[in-house]
Design a protein around this motif. Sequence first.
Motif, PDB file in Angstrom:
ATOM      1  N   ASP A  73       0.834  -1.117   0.152  1.00 31.82           N
ATOM      2  CA  ASP A  73      -0.023   0.191  -0.008  1.00 31.82           C
ATOM      3  C   ASP A  73       0.789   1.103   0.098  1.00 31.82           C
ATOM      4  O   ASP A  73       0.158   2.324  -0.244  1.00 31.82           O
ATOM      5  CB  ASP A  73      -0.834  -0.114   1.410  1.00 31.82           C
ATOM      6  CG  ASP A  73      -2.001  -0.967   1.183  1.00 31.82           C
ATOM      7  OD1 ASP A  73      -2.484  -1.574   0.162  1.00 31.82           O
ATOM      8  OD2 ASP A  73      -2.306  -1.490   2.355  1.00 31.82           O
ATOM      9  N   VAL A  74       2.246   1.352   0.161  1.00 33.77           N
ATOM     10  CA  VAL A  74       2.930   2.289   0.312  1.00 33.77           C
ATOM     11  C   VAL A  74       3.679   2.368  -0.772  1.00 33.77           C
ATOM     12  O   VAL A  74       4.400   1.475  -1.327  1.00 33.77           O
ATOM     13  CB  VAL A  74       3.967   2.014   1.517  1.00 33.77           C
ATOM     14  CG1 VAL A  74       4.809   3.319   1.629  1.00 33.77           C
ATOM     15  CG2 VAL A  74       3.023   2.025   2.966  1.00 33.77           C
ATOM     16  N   PRO A  75       4.093   3.632  -1.474  1.00 29.50           N
ATOM     17  CA  PRO A  75       4.743   3.820  -2.675  1.00 29.50           C
ATOM     18  C   PRO A  75       6.474   3.392  -2.187  1.00 29.50           C
ATOM     19  O   PRO A  75       6.764   3.609  -1.360  1.00 29.50           O
ATOM     20  CB  PRO A  75       4.795   5.245  -3.107  1.00 29.50           C
ATOM     21  CG  PRO A  75       3.357   5.693  -2.357  1.00 29.50           C
ATOM     22  CD  PRO A  75       3.131   4.628  -1.324  1.00 29.50           C
ATOM     23  N   ALA A  76       7.008   3.000  -3.232  1.00 29.85           N
ATOM     24  CA  ALA A  76       8.353   2.509  -3.029  1.00 29.85           C
ATOM     25  C   ALA A  76       9.320   3.539  -2.511  1.00 29.85           C
ATOM     26  O   ALA A  76      10.101   3.468  -1.702  1.00 29.85           O
ATOM     27  CB  ALA A  76       8.991   1.982  -4.376  1.00 29.85           C
ATOM     28  N   SER A  77       9.025   4.814  -2.889  1.00 32.60           N
ATOM     29  CA  SER A  77       9.720   5.958  -2.382  1.00 32.60           C
ATOM     30  C   SER A  77       9.469   6.494  -1.106  1.00 32.60           C
ATOM     31  O   SER A  77      10.165   7.289  -0.622  1.00 32.60           O
ATOM     32  CB  SER A  77       9.543   7.329  -3.455  1.00 32.60           C
ATOM     33  OG  SER A  77       8.314   7.670  -3.395  1.00 32.60           O
ATOM     34  N   CYS A  78       8.519   5.919  -0.533  1.00 33.39           N
ATOM     35  CA  CYS A  78       7.992   6.315   0.990  1.00 33.39           C
ATOM     36  C   CYS A  78       8.192   5.547   1.740  1.00 33.39           C
ATOM     37  O   CYS A  78       7.718   5.483   3.121  1.00 33.39           O
ATOM     38  CB  CYS A  78       6.538   6.795   0.738  1.00 33.39           C
ATOM     39  SG  CYS A  78       6.140   8.206  -0.243  1.00 33.39           S
ATOM     40  N   ARG A  79       8.873   4.205   1.540  1.00 34.80           N
ATOM     41  CA  ARG A  79       8.972   3.010   2.361  1.00 34.80           C
ATOM     42  C   ARG A  79      10.255   3.274   3.236  1.00 34.80           C
ATOM     43  O   ARG A  79      11.391   3.464   2.760  1.00 34.80           O
ATOM     44  CB  ARG A  79       9.014   1.732   1.573  1.00 34.80           C
ATOM     45  CG  ARG A  79       7.873   1.498   0.872  1.00 34.80           C
ATOM     46  CD  ARG A  79       8.015   0.145  -0.017  1.00 34.80           C
ATOM     47  NE  ARG A  79       7.135  -0.052  -0.994  1.00 34.80           N
ATOM     48  CZ  ARG A  79       7.244  -0.921  -1.929  1.00 34.80           C
ATOM     49  NH1 ARG A  79       8.171  -1.875  -2.156  1.00 34.80           N
ATOM     50  NH2 ARG A  79       5.930  -1.282  -2.680  1.00 34.80           N
ATOM     51  N   TRP A  80       9.947   3.064   4.576  1.00 34.11           N
ATOM     52  CA  TRP A  80      11.190   3.246   5.530  1.00 34.11           C
ATOM     53  C   TRP A  80      11.044   2.053   6.353  1.00 34.11           C
ATOM     54  O   TRP A  80      10.038   1.377   6.738  1.00 34.11           O
ATOM     55  CB  TRP A  80      11.114   4.527   6.446  1.00 34.11           C
ATOM     56  CG  TRP A  80      11.394   5.770   5.564  1.00 34.11           C
ATOM     57  CD1 TRP A  80      10.546   6.413   4.673  1.00 34.11           C
ATOM     58  CD2 TRP A  80      12.531   6.452   5.565  1.00 34.11           C
ATOM     59  NE1 TRP A  80      11.259   7.475   4.125  1.00 34.11           N
ATOM     60  CE2 TRP A  80      12.300   7.681   4.585  1.00 34.11           C
ATOM     61  CE3 TRP A  80      13.842   6.586   6.308  1.00 34.11           C
ATOM     62  CZ2 TRP A  80      13.264   8.781   4.494  1.00 34.11           C
ATOM     63  CZ3 TRP A  80      14.639   7.443   6.258  1.00 34.11           C
ATOM     64  CH2 TRP A  80      14.446   8.531   5.464  1.00 34.11           C
ATOM     65  N   HIS A  81      12.256   1.857   7.067  1.00 40.69           N
ATOM     66  CA  HIS A  81      12.325   0.386   7.911  1.00 40.69           C
ATOM     67  C   HIS A  81      13.209   0.872   8.935  1.00 40.69           C
ATOM     68  O   HIS A  81      14.370   1.790   8.712  1.00 40.69           O
ATOM     69  CB  HIS A  81      12.875  -0.695   7.286  1.00 40.69           C
ATOM     70  CG  HIS A  81      14.135  -1.013   6.931  1.00 40.69           C
ATOM     71  ND1 HIS A  81      14.771  -0.336   5.909  1.00 40.69           N
ATOM     72  CD2 HIS A  81      15.110  -1.564   7.844  1.00 40.69           C
ATOM     73  CE1 HIS A  81      16.215  -0.872   6.099  1.00 40.69           C
ATOM     74  NE2 HIS A  81      16.486  -1.460   7.152  1.00 40.69           N
ATOM     75  N   LEU A  82      13.080   0.475   9.992  1.00 38.74           N
ATOM     76  CA  LEU A  82      14.180   0.765  11.357  1.00 38.74           C
ATOM     77  C   LEU A  82      15.099  -0.325  11.522  1.00 38.74           C
ATOM     78  O   LEU A  82      14.659  -1.567  11.426  1.00 38.74           O
ATOM     79  CB  LEU A  82      13.075   0.968  12.584  1.00 38.74           C
ATOM     80  CG  LEU A  82      12.104   1.983  12.343  1.00 38.74           C
ATOM     81  CD1 LEU A  82      11.259   2.065  13.537  1.00 38.74           C
ATOM     82  CD2 LEU A  82      12.895   3.397  12.061  1.00 38.74           C
ATOM     83  N   SER A  83      16.103  -0.113  11.927  1.00 36.87           N
ATOM     84  CA  SER A  83      17.127  -1.046  12.593  1.00 36.87           C
ATOM     85  C   SER A  83      18.314  -0.405  13.377  1.00 36.87           C
ATOM     86  O   SER A  83      18.716   0.764  13.125  1.00 36.87           O
ATOM     87  CB  SER A  83      17.966  -1.362  11.088  1.00 36.87           C
ATOM     88  OG  SER A  83      18.874  -2.212  11.329  1.00 36.87           O
TER      89      SER A  83
END
Length: 285
Positions: A73-83
């Motif tokens: 549901d999220v555009p590729a340019s707006c995807r973030w992940h936490l590490s």
Amino acid sequence: MCPNTASTSRHRDGSPRTMHPRRPLRVAAASPSRLLRAGQSSSCRQCGHRIDLYQRTDQRPIALHPAELATTDVPASCRWHLSSGIAHPHGDGSPWCRIPHAVLCPGRTATIRMSPHIEAMRRQLAVRTRRLIDTGAITQAPPTPCETPADSGCPDRAVVQLLLGRYLAEGPIDGIRCVAQTRQRRRCPHPVLDPRTPAGIWTLLPVGPQHGQLALPDALMAVYDLSRLPYTEQLRWRTQRCPAHAATPGAADLTLAGWQVFDPLLHAAHLHTRLPHPPSRRREA
């Protein structure tokens, strides 16, 4: 006659009392971020909804939506992940990701094409924002004019040169506050500028491009120069810590440092061509 008092480990009916020991907040030694997650949740000034602040790989803050969303549901340019407490601007291969709050904020104009699910979330947040405004929970404060060097003697947001770069502070030089956590789990009230440590000097430097920025016409601007100080002192300013917390590297940060990489085009409103008044220089001498 001795009074018969109940034990503090049990309730009045005799049932055992569950005691949860208080655990101090600590940061792992291997963590790339010294920032505690406690206290990093805030509210958006435009819509009033909750946001979670994280540190990016370039050490700049970013406000993320507190809930995870399906990657489809999220555009590729707006995807973030936490590490390890650091936000990375791409997916990690999992079916869930985080999205910047700026994409969902109803107080901002959408600049990208979004899926129907994201559009529905924006409408829901817009309805909640309208309810908060109607009930008086949030108010849109009018912008206040910034003070000029002629009025206050010091720029409202100082430009500082340290560690071979220029940064825009979150306030005046004497108003930069330590970001470390005290033993009372509060933010340290002491300023970074300390009369017992070497201070920088106000000087006029060319407004030149740095790190690939666009060139501007030759002009001079007031800069608080710390480049002549020792490396450890410049690092203390960059991490935004008072001398006491700079000597205790194990202390965690309760909030992000307020520095921004200075860009003459984006921060043109904070360009000052005159040095502060002499009283400011005497205080920092």
